[in-house]
Scaffold this motif. Sequence first.
Motif, PDB file in Angstrom:
ATOM      1  N   LEU A  38       0.809  -1.230   0.000  1.00  0.00           N
ATOM      2  CA  LEU A  38       0.000   0.000   0.000  1.00  0.00           C
ATOM      3  C   LEU A  38       0.838   1.274   0.000  1.00  0.00           C
ATOM      4  O   LEU A  38       0.393   2.321  -0.478  1.00  0.00           O
ATOM      5  CB  LEU A  38      -0.910   0.026   1.251  1.00  0.00           C
ATOM      6  N   ASP A  39       2.024   1.168   0.568  1.00  0.00           N
ATOM      7  CA  ASP A  39       2.837   2.348   0.911  1.00  0.00           C
ATOM      8  C   ASP A  39       2.977   3.372  -0.216  1.00  0.00           C
ATOM      9  O   ASP A  39       2.739   4.566  -0.011  1.00  0.00           O
ATOM     10  CB  ASP A  39       4.212   1.860   1.377  1.00  0.00           C
ATOM     11  N   ALA A  40       3.337   2.885  -1.415  1.00  0.00           N
ATOM     12  CA  ALA A  40       3.628   3.819  -2.505  1.00  0.00           C
ATOM     13  C   ALA A  40       2.373   4.553  -2.997  1.00  0.00           C
ATOM     14  O   ALA A  40       2.465   5.579  -3.661  1.00  0.00           O
ATOM     15  CB  ALA A  40       4.262   3.074  -3.670  1.00  0.00           C
ATOM     16  N   HIS A  41       1.203   4.016  -2.671  1.00  0.00           N
ATOM     17  CA  HIS A  41      -0.040   4.591  -3.203  1.00  0.00           C
ATOM     18  C   HIS A  41      -0.761   5.489  -2.194  1.00  0.00           C
ATOM     19  O   HIS A  41      -1.737   6.142  -2.540  1.00  0.00           O
ATOM     20  CB  HIS A  41      -0.998   3.465  -3.612  1.00  0.00           C
ATOM     21  N   CYS A  42      -0.317   5.442  -0.948  1.00  0.00           N
ATOM     22  CA  CYS A  42      -1.082   6.115   0.115  1.00  0.00           C
ATOM     23  C   CYS A  42      -0.308   7.265   0.740  1.00  0.00           C
ATOM     24  O   CYS A  42       0.903   7.197   0.916  1.00  0.00           O
ATOM     25  CB  CYS A  42      -1.434   5.112   1.216  1.00  0.00           C
ATOM     26  N   ASP A  43      -1.050   8.313   1.105  1.00  0.00           N
ATOM     27  CA  ASP A  43      -0.462   9.391   1.898  1.00  0.00           C
ATOM     28  C   ASP A  43      -0.418   8.995   3.365  1.00  0.00           C
ATOM     29  O   ASP A  43       0.526   9.306   4.071  1.00  0.00           O
ATOM     30  CB  ASP A  43      -1.298  10.668   1.724  1.00  0.00           C
ATOM     31  N   ILE A  44      -1.484   8.342   3.806  1.00  0.00           N
ATOM     32  CA  ILE A  44      -1.569   7.953   5.226  1.00  0.00           C
ATOM     33  C   ILE A  44      -1.943   6.479   5.320  1.00  0.00           C
ATOM     34  O   ILE A  44      -2.861   6.013   4.647  1.00  0.00           O
ATOM     35  CB  ILE A  44      -2.643   8.793   5.964  1.00  0.00           C
ATOM     36  N   LEU A  45      -1.204   5.745   6.163  1.00  0.00           N
ATOM     37  CA  LEU A  45      -1.616   4.392   6.540  1.00  0.00           C
ATOM     38  C   LEU A  45      -2.057   4.460   7.998  1.00  0.00           C
ATOM     39  O   LEU A  45      -1.309   4.938   8.861  1.00  0.00           O
ATOM     40  CB  LEU A  45      -0.460   3.400   6.386  1.00  0.00           C
ATOM     41  N   LEU A  46      -3.270   4.006   8.241  1.00  0.00           N
ATOM     42  CA  LEU A  46      -3.797   4.001   9.607  1.00  0.00           C
ATOM     43  C   LEU A  46      -3.770   2.582  10.149  1.00  0.00           C
ATOM     44  O   LEU A  46      -4.376   1.677   9.566  1.00  0.00           O
ATOM     45  CB  LEU A  46      -5.249   4.507   9.614  1.00  0.00           C
ATOM     46  N   VAL A  47      -3.060   2.411  11.265  1.00  0.00           N
ATOM     47  CA  VAL A  47      -3.158   1.152  11.987  1.00  0.00           C
ATOM     48  C   VAL A  47      -4.391   1.323  12.876  1.00  0.00           C
ATOM     49  O   VAL A  47      -4.317   1.838  13.993  1.00  0.00           O
ATOM     50  CB  VAL A  47      -1.878   0.873  12.817  1.00  0.00           C
ATOM     51  N   GLY A  48      -5.538   0.977  12.301  1.00  0.00           N
ATOM     52  CA  GLY A  48      -6.818   1.234  12.980  1.00  0.00           C
ATOM     53  C   GLY A  48      -7.123   0.141  13.994  1.00  0.00           C
ATOM     54  O   GLY A  48      -6.711  -1.013  13.817  1.00  0.00           O
ATOM     55  N   ASP A  49      -7.885   0.519  15.016  1.00  0.00           N
ATOM     56  CA  ASP A  49      -8.286  -0.527  15.974  1.00  0.00           C
ATOM     57  C   ASP A  49      -9.332  -1.459  15.341  1.00  0.00           C
ATOM     58  O   ASP A  49      -9.704  -2.473  15.925  1.00  0.00           O
ATOM     59  CB  ASP A  49      -8.765   0.062  17.306  1.00  0.00           C
ATOM     60  N   SER A  50      -9.755  -1.148  14.108  1.00  0.00           N
ATOM     61  CA  SER A  50     -10.576  -2.091  13.343  1.00  0.00           C
ATOM     62  C   SER A  50      -9.841  -3.416  13.168  1.00  0.00           C
ATOM     63  O   SER A  50     -10.452  -4.425  12.818  1.00  0.00           O
ATOM     64  CB  SER A  50     -10.930  -1.504  11.970  1.00  0.00           C
ATOM     65  N   LEU A  51      -8.542  -3.435  13.421  1.00  0.00           N
ATOM     66  CA  LEU A  51      -7.784  -4.688  13.336  1.00  0.00           C
ATOM     67  C   LEU A  51      -8.364  -5.747  14.279  1.00  0.00           C
ATOM     68  O   LEU A  51      -8.229  -6.951  14.029  1.00  0.00           O
ATOM     69  CB  LEU A  51      -6.289  -4.460  13.604  1.00  0.00           C
ATOM     70  N   GLY A  52      -9.008  -5.297  15.353  1.00  0.00           N
ATOM     71  CA  GLY A  52      -9.646  -6.258  16.261  1.00  0.00           C
ATOM     72  C   GLY A  52     -10.688  -7.086  15.529  1.00  0.00           C
ATOM     73  O   GLY A  52     -10.803  -8.302  15.737  1.00  0.00           O
ATOM     74  N   MET A  53     -11.443  -6.430  14.654  1.00  0.00           N
ATOM     75  CA  MET A  53     -12.485  -7.128  13.899  1.00  0.00           C
ATOM     76  C   MET A  53     -11.913  -7.791  12.640  1.00  0.00           C
ATOM     77  O   MET A  53     -12.204  -8.942  12.346  1.00  0.00           O
ATOM     78  CB  MET A  53     -13.594  -6.128  13.519  1.00  0.00           C
TER      79      MET A  53
END
Length: 275
Positions: A38-53
Motif C-alpha cells: 500500500l505504501d507507494a499509493h497512500c499518503d496515510i496508513l492508519l493502523v486502525g483498531d478495526s484490526l480487532g475485527m
Amino acid sequence: MSAQSQKNRLTVPQVRARKGGEPLVCLTAYDAAMARLLDAHCDILLVGDSLGMVVHGMDSTIGVTLDMMVLHGQAVMRAAKQALVVIDLPFGTYEKSPEQAFQSASWVLSATGAQAVKIESGVYAAETIRFLTDRGIPVMGHVGLRPQASLSEGGFKAKGRDDAERQRVLDEAKAADEAGAFAIVIEGVEEGLAREITQAVSAPAIGIGASAACDGQILVTQDMLGLFDWAPKFVRRYGQMSAMIEDAVGRYAEDVKSRAFPGANETYSFKQKNG
Ligand code: KIV
C-alpha cells in the motif's frame, strides 16, 4: 527508527498543508506484507483498531489493547517507507484523563516509530487533544460514527439524522480542530453535513462513508479488496480477494490430495556422497 528511514516519509505539516488541495489517499494497514504493497499509493496508513475485527475476528473494537496496537504498528512501520503512519488509541487507553492519553500515546509512538495517534473525539476530547499536541504528539480526530461508542449506541450508527445530531457532529469536529488536531476523520454522515464540516475546519477532513466532499478518503483495506462477504454499502470493491483466495486454496488442496504437489523439479535433490 533511524533518521534515514524517516527521510522520504510524508510529515504531519505536509498532510496539514493538503487542506483543500489534492485529496489525501488513506487506507488501513495492520501488517508488514500489506503495508509494503500500500505504501507507494497512500499518503496515510492508519493502523486502525478495526484490526480487532478484521484480523482478530472480534465483534467490535472494544476488546483491542494497546499491546495489540503496538505489535501491529511495529509490523507496519517495518514496511512502510513513504506514507505517514497513524496509530489508533484503543478504547479505555485515553478517555480517563489527558495524562492517561499522554502515557498511552507516547508509549505507542516510541515503541513503533509511527508519526501520530488517532482518537475518537467527542467534544469532551478537546482538552486531551490540546494536551497531547502541546506536548509534541500529533493527533488525528475521529467524529461522527465512532465505533468505540458501539456499546452505548447499540451498534454502529450513521450520524446526523436530525438537527441536534448534526450540530453535535459539527461541534465535535470544530472542537478537535480548535484543539489542534492535524486531520479529522469524519465517519458515517451524509454529504451535506460532510461538506459543512469540511468547510468549517482548518484541518483536512478525511471521509469514510461521508461522501467525496471531504479533503481525502479512508477505507478499511480488506473491505475495498473484497476479503469479506459483507462490507458497508459505501465501500466500492476494487478486488475480489475472497474469491481469489478460495480458488487458489481449492486448487492447492486438489493438488495435495492427488499428490501433484510439489512438482518433481520444484523440490530438493541432493547428490549421494559415495563411501
Ligand atoms: O479503526 C479504523 O480502521 C478506523 C478507520 C476506519 C477510520 O478508525
